[in-house]
Design a protein around this motif. Structure first.
Motif, mmCIF file in Angstrom:
data_model
loop_
_atom_site.group_PDB
_atom_site.id
_atom_site.type_symbol
_atom_site.label_atom_id
_atom_site.label_comp_id
_atom_site.label_asym_id
_atom_site.label_seq_id
_atom_site.Cartn_x
_atom_site.Cartn_y
_atom_site.Cartn_z
ATOM 1 N N CYS A 199 1.079 -0.931 0.092
ATOM 2 C CA CYS A 199 0.304 0.402 0.227
ATOM 3 C C CYS A 199 0.670 1.551 -0.315
ATOM 4 O O CYS A 199 1.669 1.547 0.630
ATOM 5 C CB CYS A 199 -0.763 -0.124 1.264
ATOM 6 N N ILE A 200 0.685 2.072 -0.692
ATOM 7 C CA ILE A 200 0.935 3.293 -0.969
ATOM 8 C C ILE A 200 0.153 4.452 -0.612
ATOM 9 O O ILE A 200 -0.927 4.889 -1.031
ATOM 10 C CB ILE A 200 1.870 3.753 -1.994
ATOM 11 N N THR A 201 0.698 5.075 0.764
ATOM 12 C CA THR A 201 -0.194 6.600 1.593
ATOM 13 C C THR A 201 0.682 7.980 0.795
ATOM 14 O O THR A 201 1.714 7.299 0.976
ATOM 15 C CB THR A 201 -0.274 6.281 2.865
ATOM 16 N N VAL A 202 -0.349 8.355 0.484
ATOM 17 C CA VAL A 202 0.186 9.862 0.103
ATOM 18 C C VAL A 202 -0.765 10.723 1.414
ATOM 19 O O VAL A 202 -1.454 11.106 1.230
ATOM 20 C CB VAL A 202 -0.842 9.924 -1.621
ATOM 21 N N ASP B 60 4.188 -2.726 3.928
ATOM 22 C CA ASP B 60 4.041 -4.049 3.171
ATOM 23 C C ASP B 60 2.818 -4.457 3.984
ATOM 24 O O ASP B 60 2.620 -4.901 5.285
ATOM 25 C CB ASP B 60 5.411 -4.349 3.331
ATOM 26 N N ARG B 61 2.350 -5.701 3.049
ATOM 27 C CA ARG B 61 0.888 -6.622 3.882
ATOM 28 C C ARG B 61 1.617 -7.406 4.904
ATOM 29 O O ARG B 61 0.803 -7.771 5.485
ATOM 30 C CB ARG B 61 0.584 -7.218 2.180
ATOM 31 N N VAL C 208 9.080 6.630 1.922
ATOM 32 C CA VAL C 208 10.412 7.044 0.537
ATOM 33 C C VAL C 208 9.983 7.405 -0.368
ATOM 34 O O VAL C 208 9.184 7.990 -0.182
ATOM 35 C CB VAL C 208 10.619 5.896 -0.776
ATOM 36 N N LEU C 209 10.997 8.238 -1.896
ATOM 37 C CA LEU C 209 10.409 9.299 -2.251
ATOM 38 C C LEU C 209 9.799 8.395 -3.315
ATOM 39 O O LEU C 209 9.886 7.204 -4.263
ATOM 40 C CB LEU C 209 11.909 9.542 -3.107
ATOM 41 N N ILE C 210 8.726 9.096 -4.495
ATOM 42 C CA ILE C 210 7.896 8.874 -5.196
ATOM 43 C C ILE C 210 8.716 7.962 -6.311
ATOM 44 O O ILE C 210 8.630 7.345 -7.167
ATOM 45 C CB ILE C 210 6.730 10.557 -5.880
ATOM 46 N N ILE D 9 10.778 -0.353 -6.073
ATOM 47 C CA ILE D 9 10.620 -1.070 -4.330
ATOM 48 C C ILE D 9 9.742 -1.987 -5.556
ATOM 49 O O ILE D 9 9.609 -3.173 -4.807
ATOM 50 C CB ILE D 9 10.150 0.256 -4.414
ATOM 51 N N VAL D 10 8.027 -1.317 -5.833
ATOM 52 C CA VAL D 10 7.403 -2.294 -6.783
ATOM 53 C C VAL D 10 7.997 -3.907 -6.901
ATOM 54 O O VAL D 10 8.106 -4.532 -6.851
ATOM 55 C CB VAL D 10 6.014 -1.578 -7.423
#
Ligand code: ATP
Length: 511
Positions: free
Chosen positions: A465-468, A482-483, A491-493, A499-500
């Motif tokens: 999951c990536i949260t903004v 991480d699930r 982390v930086l966008i 990473i993915v």
């Protein structure tokens, strides 16, 4: 046993609730043993197929793929033996009027003895603690050895009787073991009869000119009848393989256990053509290669075992299953068969065409031998899905449901979540989606509080999951969660793609 059943029920309802599998024609109360793959299921299924295809076809210089038709000339099935020998031994219970596969009744009886062995092992494990050696215990404990001998004797006899088509003895075995109807407990059985599993259909407009056809019960024959076409046009040199994935149909009698045994299912098969006399080596090699493929997914080595066949099909000189520990016990997931030259020879005979290979090294023609690997895509789906579904106790005393799918197979690789639906956060999240979707299947989710969204993604099997949030506006960083570990890091966008990719790249898994 009750625990196993509960777990299996959870698997089935989770598969529906999270858009993996629906019953076919559900609004008409469904069609038995036929299922539809839903929005997430179709992605998981495709990813399993791709994982197989990559490793079996694209990573092997000497294996190519085809996609043959479901409908084939009817003589195919005469030649392959399916018209005469593709039968299941059936038995009816006179009181309950229920129909069973006689061999499955006996195998289920043995599975119960097997459960007793498991119990002994668990007891001993508790008693001996750290010092416990499972293999040693199983090979020395008197009670376990007794159980195992009983299983072996029963299965050997069943195998022999089926091979000799001695159905009277199959019935005798059921009576001697005092096997009862699992539903009612009645032991009032009919004789055992054979039942052909192929679905018939017709080709042609008028009743008089119509031709009787079958829906293919296995994909393999599409490969055999194309052997020469592929060998010649692909300039293939033995040893080489032909692979395909596709639908197969069987009018299964014992059609229970969800997608484990379906009437319409998908197979992933590879037929490997070898020089006669070398089949044993290739058979051993493919057994090992296929087990490695399974282990590469990291679902636990203890969940797999080989089962060598006592009863060989009419075409085989050796056969083994890779069994997987499903929620209802160890069952066949994949078959590896040494099919001899039976199929190609039979097609030579029935077609009147020479189906041989000219071996330039030997300077002679021969009919190649075949080693096949055959796995059910739906069964693999069930293995992955059921093994991944877990309930976890968390430190704060709550539990979470998490679908720990191997990340390489997960339908959605990452969910992008704006913390709130304002302040420009959705726009940034959308931009990340637009960037990542070229490389990965990702989704956007802004409904509910972020904690609930995490839980929903955990249950759906999304590995990242990536949260903004508001800091993102200031410094271009996001939170990556991480699930499996629930760890979060900043982390930086610009780093997201790497990473993915590290987590889901097929290469990292297959290697
Ligand atoms: P079983 O003994 O379970 O009926 P089988 O030995 O007849 O299976 P094969 O003919 O060897 O199966 O088929 C190869 C693979 O196809 C199996 O290992 C299984 O994964 C899959 N398969 C076979 N029948 C079905 C079915 N009815 N539904 C789903 N998958 C199936």
């Amino acid at each position: 046993m009750a625990k196993q059943e509960d777990q299996f029920k959870k698997v089935i309802s989770h598969a529906k609730e999270y858009g993996y599998i629906f019953q076919s024609s559900e609004i008409y109360d469904g069609l038995s043993a036929v299922y539809d793959y839903a929005q997430n299921g179709v992605e998981l299924k495709k990813n399993i197929r791709d994982y197989w295809w990559k490793s079996m076809v694209q990573m092997h210089e000497n294996i190519v793929g085809i996609d043959a038709s479901i409908l084939m000339h009817p003589t195919t099935w005469k030649a392959s033996g399916h018209v005469d020998a593709f039968n299941d031994p059936l038995i009816d219970n006179k009181d309950s009027k229920k129909r069973y596969r006689a061999d499955v009744l006996v195998e289920d009886y043995c599975a119960k003895i097997e459960n007793k062995i498991e119990k002994e092992v668990k007891k001993a494990e508790k008693r001996f603690g750290e010092a416990f050696n499972k293999e040693e215990f199983k090979s020395t404990n008197g009670r376990v050895l007794g159980y195992q001998e009983k299983i072996d004797t029963i299965l050997k006899r069943l195998g022999k009787s089926l091979e000799n088509e001695d159905l009277v003895d199959v019935k005798a075995l059921i009576e001697e073991l005092e096997i009862a109807d699992p539903l009612t407990g009645s032991k009032n059985w009919t004789e055992v009869k054979q039942f052909n599993l192929m679905f018939g259909t017709k080709l042609g407009a008028s009743a008089e000119s119509a031709m009787d056809l079958y829906l293919r019960p296995e994909t393999a024959q599409g490969i055999f009848v194309n052997f020469l076409n592929v060998q010649k046009t692909g300039r293939m040199k033995i040893p080489f393989g032909i692979a395909q994935t596709g639908k197969a149909f069987r009018n299964e009698i014992v059609a229970r256990q969800f997608i484990f045994r379906m009437r319409e299912f998908e197979q992933m098969e590879m037929q490997f053509f070898v020089k006669p006399g070398t089949q044993k080596e290739w058979y051993e090699q493919w057994k090992e290669t296929r087990l490695k493929w399974h282990l590469s997914l990291g679902m636990g080595a203890d969940n797999y075992r080989f089962h060598d066949h006592e009863k060989l099909a009419h075409y085989a000189d050796a056969a083994a299953d890779i069994e997987f520990k499903f929620p209802f016990g160890f069952k066949e997931l994949e078959g590896i068969h040494s099919r001899t030259d039976f199929d190609l020879k039979a097609h030579e005979e029935h077609s009147g065409k020479k189906i041989q290979y000219f071996d330039p090294e030997e300077n002679k023609n021969y009919v190649p031998y075949v080693v096949e690997t055959s796995i059910g895509l739906d069964r693999m789906f069930l293995a992955v899905f059921s093994n991944s579904l877990q309930e976890e106790e968390l430190e704060n005393g709550t539990t979470r449901t998490v679908l720990k799918l191997p990340a390489v197979l997960a339908p959605t690789k990452a969910a992008i979540l704006p913390l709130v639906k304002k302040d420009g956060l959705p726009e940034i999240a959308r931009k990340i989606v637009d960037d990542l979707k070229w490389s990965f299947n990702v989704s956007y989710d802004d409904k509910d509080a972020v904690g609930r969204r995490y839980r929903r993604q955990d249950a759906a099997g999304t590995p990242i999951c990536i949260t903004v949030d508001h800091d993102t506006i200031k410094d271009n960083t996001v939170t990556v969660r991480d699930r499996d570990t629930m760890e979060q890091k900043r982390v930086l966008i610009s780093e997201l793609k790497t990473i993915v990719s590290e987590k889901v790249d097929l290469q990292n898994w297959l290697k």
